[in-house]
Design a protein around this motif. Structure first.
Motif, PDB file in Angstrom:
ATOM      1  N   GLU A   1       0.827  -1.213   0.000  1.00  0.00           N
ATOM      2  CA  GLU A   1       0.000   0.000   0.000  1.00  0.00           C
ATOM      3  C   GLU A   1       0.859   1.260   0.000  1.00  0.00           C
ATOM      4  O   GLU A   1       0.498   2.268  -0.621  1.00  0.00           O
ATOM      5  CB  GLU A   1      -0.933  -0.032   1.209  1.00  0.00           C
ATOM      6  N   ILE A   2       1.986   1.194   0.679  1.00  0.00           N
ATOM      7  CA  ILE A   2       2.908   2.338   0.701  1.00  0.00           C
ATOM      8  C   ILE A   2       3.450   2.604  -0.700  1.00  0.00           C
ATOM      9  O   ILE A   2       3.438   3.744  -1.190  1.00  0.00           O
ATOM     10  CB  ILE A   2       4.060   2.088   1.688  1.00  0.00           C
ATOM     11  N   THR A   3       3.935   1.573  -1.361  1.00  0.00           N
ATOM     12  CA  THR A   3       4.531   1.770  -2.691  1.00  0.00           C
ATOM     13  C   THR A   3       3.473   2.133  -3.731  1.00  0.00           C
ATOM     14  O   THR A   3       3.744   2.945  -4.621  1.00  0.00           O
ATOM     15  CB  THR A   3       5.286   0.511  -3.142  1.00  0.00           C
TER      16      THR A   3
ATOM     17  N   CYS B   1      10.034  -3.708  -1.438  1.00  0.00           N
ATOM     18  CA  CYS B   1       8.858  -4.119  -2.215  1.00  0.00           C
ATOM     19  C   CYS B   1       9.191  -4.086  -3.704  1.00  0.00           C
ATOM     20  O   CYS B   1       9.179  -3.023  -4.331  1.00  0.00           O
ATOM     21  CB  CYS B   1       7.670  -3.203  -1.913  1.00  0.00           C
ATOM     22  N   ILE B   2       9.493  -5.249  -4.259  1.00  0.00           N
ATOM     23  CA  ILE B   2       9.821  -5.342  -5.682  1.00  0.00           C
ATOM     24  C   ILE B   2       8.622  -4.951  -6.539  1.00  0.00           C
ATOM     25  O   ILE B   2       8.778  -4.384  -7.623  1.00  0.00           O
ATOM     26  CB  ILE B   2      10.289  -6.768  -6.030  1.00  0.00           C
ATOM     27  N   THR B   3       7.421  -5.233  -6.054  1.00  0.00           N
ATOM     28  CA  THR B   3       6.211  -4.867  -6.786  1.00  0.00           C
ATOM     29  C   THR B   3       6.162  -3.366  -7.045  1.00  0.00           C
ATOM     30  O   THR B   3       5.756  -2.917  -8.122  1.00  0.00           O
ATOM     31  CB  THR B   3       4.959  -5.291  -6.000  1.00  0.00           C
TER      32      THR B   3
ATOM     33  N   TYR C   1      11.755   9.078  -6.255  1.00  0.00           N
ATOM     34  CA  TYR C   1      11.212   9.063  -4.891  1.00  0.00           C
ATOM     35  C   TYR C   1      10.454   7.759  -4.638  1.00  0.00           C
ATOM     36  O   TYR C   1      10.639   7.095  -3.600  1.00  0.00           O
ATOM     37  CB  TYR C   1      10.298  10.277  -4.728  1.00  0.00           C
ATOM     38  N   ALA C   2       9.619   7.365  -5.605  1.00  0.00           N
ATOM     39  CA  ALA C   2       8.852   6.124  -5.476  1.00  0.00           C
ATOM     40  C   ALA C   2       9.771   4.906  -5.438  1.00  0.00           C
ATOM     41  O   ALA C   2       9.555   3.972  -4.653  1.00  0.00           O
ATOM     42  CB  ALA C   2       7.857   6.002  -6.635  1.00  0.00           C
TER      43      ALA C   2
END
Length: 293
Positions: free
Chosen positions: A60-62, A105-107, A95-96
């Motif tokens: 959810e963060i990414t 998170c590789i996703t 930034y992302a």
């Protein structure tokens, strides 16, 4: 949570605040990301232990940081036509990527890369063709039947297992994929009910969800409601194409990004539906009469 969003956004857009909606979506998203990341940095040990922060888990963060890129581009069509748009876009992209690496998170990394590739390299006429979304969706949905062959391929073994040091069963996804057709038996039409994915999958396999976005949403709402969602999605993209609505391009790209990620994540959710509704609203005749193209 989708219905209140739809009602509020519809009211604002219908009353002429379409530019403000685009701007506020970006700044609200930016605010949440900044607050979350400050908390993440100063309480990183807590995040590593609990795997959760203000915006939720690492996925959810990414996803929110990728949404930030889309909303930035969206609002530039109304509020920012400066020459620094591309520079700001690359800053948000980096930034992302940085946050995705920070939360491991590789996703998120994949999602950011897919967005940039679609935005810069894919012709606009292809982006605005709903057949592209249908193709991606069919591949994502049917991928559960082919993961065994993919995992056993040399490319997967070398790239994912050896180089990225990831689990050969994709964190148990293959075991879930094998059981999904059996779990759906007798529930194809109406599903198990909205929000029931965790209880249903956990009851069968002690796993949190279907690990595929399209299967996960069909498991909940059934194929009838899903077909309605497909019709609205195709209609909205096609209408944007026919009427040449440039401002919704980043929103359409996010639909593609979520559909691609749905191969191995549950990304056909409220975020996806929210983007579909935004595209639909920004192609309404009353809005077009104000020349937002």
């Amino acid at each position: 949570s989708v219905l209140p969003f739809f009602v509020l956004i519809s009211y604002l857009i219908y009353n002429g605040y379409y530019k403000e909606v685009a701007k506020y979506l970006f700044f609200i998203c930016l605010g949440y990301c900044i607050i979350n990341d400050v908390m993440l940095i100063f309480r990183y040990g807590r995040f590593k232990a609990l795997q959760v922060c203000l915006l939720g888990n690492k996925f959810e963060i990414t996803y929110m940081h990728i949404n930030l890129i889309a909303f930035y581009l969206f609002q530039t069509y109304f509020n920012d036509q400066s020459k620094s748009i591309k520079t700001k876009l690359w800053v948000l992209f980096l930034y992302a990527i940085l946050i995705s690496r920070l939360v491991d998170c590789i996703t998120g990394l994949n999602g950011g890369l897919f967005f940039v590739i679609l935005f810069f390299l894919i012709p606009k006429k292809v982006i605005y063709n709903p057949i592209l979304w249908i193709t991606i969706s069919v591949i994502s949905f049917t991928s559960v039947y082919f993961w065994n062959q993919i995992v056993n391929s040399n490319l997967y073994q070398n790239l994912v297992i050896d180089w990225l040091s990831r689990d050969g069963t994709m964190m148990g996804r293959i075991n879930i994929f094998k059981q999904l057709p059996q779990i759906m038996s007798g529930h194809w039409l109406w599903g198990y009910g909205a929000g029931s994915a965790y209880e249903t999958i956990n009851n069968y396999m002690n796993m949190p969800n279907a690990q595929n976005g399209f299967w996960n949403i069909i498991l909940q709402i059934g194929s009838v409601a899903f077909i309605v969602l497909v019709i609205i999605t195709v209609y909205s993209i096609n209408k944007a194409k026919v009427l040449k609505i440039k401002c919704v391009e980043p929103l359409i790209i996010m639909i593609y990004v979520y559909s691609i990620l749905a191969v191995f994540e549950i990304t056909i959710d409220n975020n996806f539906i929210g983007y579909v509704l935004l595209i639909y609203l920004y192609t309404l005749p009353k809005i077009l009469s104000r020349e937002i193209k």
